[in-house]
Design a protein around this motif. Structure first.
Motif, PDB file in Angstrom:
ATOM      1  N   VAL A 193       0.833  -1.204   0.000  1.00  0.00           N
ATOM      2  CA  VAL A 193       0.000   0.000   0.000  1.00  0.00           C
ATOM      3  C   VAL A 193       0.867   1.252   0.000  1.00  0.00           C
ATOM      4  CG1 VAL A 193      -1.607   1.365   1.376  1.00  0.00           C
ATOM      5  CG2 VAL A 193      -2.015  -1.079   1.041  1.00  0.00           C
ATOM      6  N   LEU A 194       1.880   1.289   0.863  1.00  0.00           N
ATOM      7  CA  LEU A 194       2.762   2.450   0.911  1.00  0.00           C
ATOM      8  C   LEU A 194       3.402   2.714  -0.446  1.00  0.00           C
ATOM      9  CD1 LEU A 194       4.543   1.920   4.369  1.00  0.00           C
ATOM     10  CD2 LEU A 194       2.829   3.647   3.816  1.00  0.00           C
ATOM     11  N   GLY A 195       3.856   1.642  -1.091  1.00  0.00           N
ATOM     12  CA  GLY A 195       4.476   1.803  -2.402  1.00  0.00           C
ATOM     13  C   GLY A 195       3.496   2.233  -3.479  1.00  0.00           C
ATOM     14  N   ARG A 196       2.291   1.673  -3.441  1.00  0.00           N
ATOM     15  CA  ARG A 196       1.313   1.954  -4.491  1.00  0.00           C
ATOM     16  C   ARG A 196       0.801   3.383  -4.441  1.00  0.00           C
ATOM     17  NH1 ARG A 196      -3.408  -2.136  -4.477  1.00  0.00           N
ATOM     18  NH2 ARG A 196      -1.577  -3.442  -4.268  1.00  0.00           N
ATOM     19  N   ILE A 197       0.609   3.908  -3.234  1.00  0.00           N
ATOM     20  CA  ILE A 197       0.046   5.259  -3.158  1.00  0.00           C
ATOM     21  C   ILE A 197       1.110   6.311  -2.815  1.00  0.00           C
ATOM     22  CG2 ILE A 197      -2.247   4.448  -2.585  1.00  0.00           C
ATOM     23  CD1 ILE A 197      -1.796   4.953   0.263  1.00  0.00           C
ATOM     24  N   GLY A 198       2.376   5.888  -2.797  1.00  0.00           N
ATOM     25  CA  GLY A 198       3.470   6.837  -2.692  1.00  0.00           C
ATOM     26  C   GLY A 198       3.634   7.506  -1.344  1.00  0.00           C
ATOM     27  N   LEU A 199       3.475   6.743  -0.258  1.00  0.00           N
ATOM     28  CA  LEU A 199       3.661   7.294   1.078  1.00  0.00           C
ATOM     29  C   LEU A 199       4.932   6.728   1.692  1.00  0.00           C
ATOM     30  CD1 LEU A 199       0.020   7.168   2.492  1.00  0.00           C
ATOM     31  CD2 LEU A 199       1.243   9.142   1.576  1.00  0.00           C
ATOM     32  N   ARG A 200       5.543   7.531   2.598  1.00  0.00           N
ATOM     33  CA  ARG A 200       6.829   7.139   3.158  1.00  0.00           C
ATOM     34  C   ARG A 200       6.743   6.325   4.428  1.00  0.00           C
ATOM     35  NH1 ARG A 200       9.617  12.881   3.527  1.00  0.00           N
ATOM     36  NH2 ARG A 200       7.452  13.410   4.009  1.00  0.00           N
ATOM     37  N   ASN A 201       5.683   6.491   5.206  1.00  0.00           N
ATOM     38  CA  ASN A 201       5.641   5.812   6.493  1.00  0.00           C
ATOM     39  C   ASN A 201       4.215   5.619   6.977  1.00  0.00           C
ATOM     40  OD1 ASN A 201       4.830   8.295   7.925  1.00  0.00           O
ATOM     41  ND2 ASN A 201       6.923   8.969   7.495  1.00  0.00           N
ATOM     42  N   ARG A 202       4.091   4.909   8.099  1.00  0.00           N
ATOM     43  CA  ARG A 202       2.776   4.546   8.635  1.00  0.00           C
ATOM     44  C   ARG A 202       2.018   5.748   9.178  1.00  0.00           C
ATOM     45  NH1 ARG A 202       2.679  -1.427  10.203  1.00  0.00           N
ATOM     46  NH2 ARG A 202       0.849  -0.904  11.452  1.00  0.00           N
ATOM     47  N   VAL A 203       2.733   6.759   9.661  1.00  0.00           N
ATOM     48  CA  VAL A 203       2.043   7.947  10.162  1.00  0.00           C
ATOM     49  C   VAL A 203       1.283   8.630   9.040  1.00  0.00           C
ATOM     50  CG1 VAL A 203       2.361  10.246  11.156  1.00  0.00           C
ATOM     51  CG2 VAL A 203       3.573   8.299  12.131  1.00  0.00           C
ATOM     52  N   ARG A 204       1.929   8.778   7.893  1.00  0.00           N
ATOM     53  CA  ARG A 204       1.248   9.365   6.732  1.00  0.00           C
ATOM     54  C   ARG A 204       0.056   8.512   6.321  1.00  0.00           C
ATOM     55  NH1 ARG A 204       2.379  14.602   4.741  1.00  0.00           N
ATOM     56  NH2 ARG A 204       4.583  15.064   5.145  1.00  0.00           N
ATOM     57  N   LEU A 205       0.224   7.195   6.390  1.00  0.00           N
ATOM     58  CA  LEU A 205      -0.873   6.298   6.025  1.00  0.00           C
ATOM     59  C   LEU A 205      -2.019   6.428   7.023  1.00  0.00           C
ATOM     60  CD1 LEU A 205      -1.829   4.103   4.067  1.00  0.00           C
ATOM     61  CD2 LEU A 205      -0.719   2.404   5.542  1.00  0.00           C
ATOM     62  N   ALA A 206      -1.692   6.577   8.301  1.00  0.00           N
ATOM     63  CA  ALA A 206      -2.726   6.750   9.317  1.00  0.00           C
ATOM     64  C   ALA A 206      -3.506   8.041   9.077  1.00  0.00           C
ATOM     65  CB  ALA A 206      -2.101   6.762  10.715  1.00  0.00           C
ATOM     66  N   ILE A 207      -2.805   9.116   8.722  1.00  0.00           N
ATOM     67  CA  ILE A 207      -3.474  10.389   8.438  1.00  0.00           C
ATOM     68  C   ILE A 207      -4.410  10.241   7.244  1.00  0.00           C
ATOM     69  CG2 ILE A 207      -3.097  12.754   7.616  1.00  0.00           C
ATOM     70  CD1 ILE A 207      -0.508  12.729   9.289  1.00  0.00           C
ATOM     71  N   LEU A 208      -3.948   9.530   6.214  1.00  0.00           N
ATOM     72  CA  LEU A 208      -4.790   9.317   5.039  1.00  0.00           C
ATOM     73  C   LEU A 208      -6.044   8.522   5.412  1.00  0.00           C
ATOM     74  CD1 LEU A 208      -4.670   9.981   1.971  1.00  0.00           C
ATOM     75  CD2 LEU A 208      -3.859   7.643   1.625  1.00  0.00           C
TER      76      LEU A 208
END
Length: 218
Positions: A193-208
């Motif tokens: 998921v991080l690679g597919r949507i271009g995020l660097r870490n879990r914090v950014r993913l949590a915000i999304l």
């Protein structure tokens, strides 16, 4: 036992946080620091599992200390303690690789949950901080929600479940237990998921996840 280093230049704040952590028999405060340089030095000496850093500290602020720790002691999870008056610092913190944000005046249960979550490899955002970060990042909230949902649209149903649980502060092991899969599968989902949507870490993913409305009470 989760070993914690606590850094804040105000002794009263340190005492309050330490008292809260002491209510959990599985958490031990192994060292305290009054500034960022001391926090980095003590972290290398004591090798804590979690470092709680106040943002505003003398000599080296919390974000400078966080950046140094992420570079030299990456095995330690770093959590930033913030207030609603420190938006500019929070924005910088998003790029420093911290594992979580906690509100100083928040619910003590959030502090305990946050320390446990990041010690197990999760990202943790106090819900109040998450809402503030979303607002701070700019743009009208409904537009940002639509953008977040669009970014997550290509994900499979299982991947969306994983993203929602990352946003809720669960570790890979906890997510695996919740979804009845092995932990390696969760790790693979998160990495994909991080690679597919271009995020660097879990914090950014949590915000999304918060922006997209995947986390309750966001």
């Amino acid at each position: 036992m989760i070993r914690v280093l606590l850094a804040d230049d105000e002794a009263v704040i340190r005492a309050g946080v330490r008292a809260i952590l002491a209510t959990d028999p599985g958490i031990e405060v192994v060292a305290e620091a009054g500034d960022g340089h001391e926090a980095v030095e003590l972290a290398h000496r004591h090798r804590p599992d979690v470092v709680l850093l106040d943002i505003r500290m003398p000599r080296l602020d919390g974000l400078g200390a966080a950046e140094e720790l992420r570079r030299t002691l990456p095995e330690a999870a770093v959590v930033v303690l913030t207030t609603f008056s420190e938006d500019a610092y929070v924005e910088r913190a998003l790029g420093s690789g911290v594992s979580g944000f906690l509100l100083k005046s928040g619910d003590p249960r959030e502090l305990l949950a946050g320390v446990r979550a990041v010690a197990e490899g999760a990202a943790f955002l106090s819900p109040a901080v998450a809402r503030r970060v979303i607002d701070m990042l700019g743009g009208e909230r409904f537009a940002r929600a639509a953008e977040a949902r669009s970014r997550l649209a290509p994900l499979t149903g299982r991947e969306r479940e994983v993203v929602a649980l990352v946003g809720a502060g669960l570790s890979n092991q906890e997510i695996a237990e919740r979804l009845h899969v092995v932990e390696a599968t969760v790790k693979a989902h998160v990495s994909a998921v991080l690679g597919r949507i271009g995020l660097r870490n879990r914090v950014r993913l949590a915000i999304l996840a918060y922006e997209a409305g995947l986390v309750p009470d966001a």
